[in-house]
Write an enzyme that holds these catalytic residues in place. Structure first.
Site: not given
Ligand code: DX5
Ligand code: ZN
Length: 231
Positions: A12, A37, A39, A41, A70, A72, A141, A177, A179, A200
């Protein structure tokens, strides 16, 4: 891209250097990323703001693999065409983002891109039963969406197992997706997931000037995940 259930790592870019996306995308792909990926938002469906369609269009020429977007955001339908035109290979929308997820998936497919449906941690697997003949991917998720670097929610493992059973022989990816690390990746892959998003856990300790760390991080997740398939 032909369908297969091999383990795919999708970094991501939420965890990338925001002043240097082109080089960051090239670095993760050079270091073994299978997908990229993105994200998106909106500060409304989730409490954070990221990329509009022009940003995604700017990423596009740098992505040589597969750009997985993705969303959101709520509402989602008014923006599907813009993200498809920005160059998404797949658009994933949240079941919780509106009352008409079936219509949303139809709208994504009408753009000629692949379609994913995403489930928040509190949403049951059964909620997508009648979407399985339309989608290319189910995104489970394993954190509440909005931020990188959160702790993995373990109920996603059992949910993944149920969804894998529901999918049967259909050519549908299961993406995880939130952790994902070398510790959590085997748990979800053993349950049936094939696409692992990691923010991360891929970017930590590396940079475009030190990209081999990205490679080490990607290989560590992949090796742990593949061991769960064979062992
Ligand atoms: C969370 C995102 C993820 C996020 C994952 O809302 O959709 O894609 O960046 O980040 P890590 O891998 O650090 O949990
Ligand atoms: Zn994501």
């Amino acid at each position: 891209m032909a369908f297969d259930r091999s383990v795919k790592i999708a970094p991501s870019i939420l965890s990338a250097d925001f002043a240097n996306f082109g080089a960051e995308i090239r670095a993760i792909e050079d270091q073994g990323a299978d997908w990229v990926h993105v994200d998106v938002m909106d500060g409304h469906f989730v409490p954070n703001l990221t990329f509009g369609p022009p940003a995604v269009a700017a990423f596009r020429p740098h992505v040589k693999t597969f750009m997985d977007v993705h969303l959101m955001i709520a509402p989602v339908d008014p923006y599907i065409e813009a993200y498809a035109k920005a160059g998404a290979d797949m658009i994933t929308a949240h079941l919780e983002a509106g009352p008409h997820i079936h219509r949303t998936i139809q709208a994504i497919k009408a753009q000629g891109v692949k379609a994913g449906v995403s489930l928040n941690p509190g949403t049951p697997a059964e909620a997508i039963e009648y979407l399985l003949d339309m989608v290319d991917m189910v995104l489970v998720m394993t954190v509440n969406p909005g931020f990188g670097g959160q702790k993995f929610i373990h109920s996603g493992i059992e949910k993944t197992r149920k969804i894998r059973q529901m999918i049967g022989d259909r050519p549908i990816h299961i993406q995880i997706d939130g952790g994902v690390t070398p510790e959590t990746a085997p748990l979800v892959v053993e349950a049936g997931a094939d696409v692992l998003v990691a923010g991360s856990a891929v970017f930590k300790g590396g940079s475009v000037d030190n990209p081999q760390v990205y490679g080490e991080n990607i290989r560590a997740i992949r090796a742990a995940a593949e061991a769960a398939r064979t062992g």
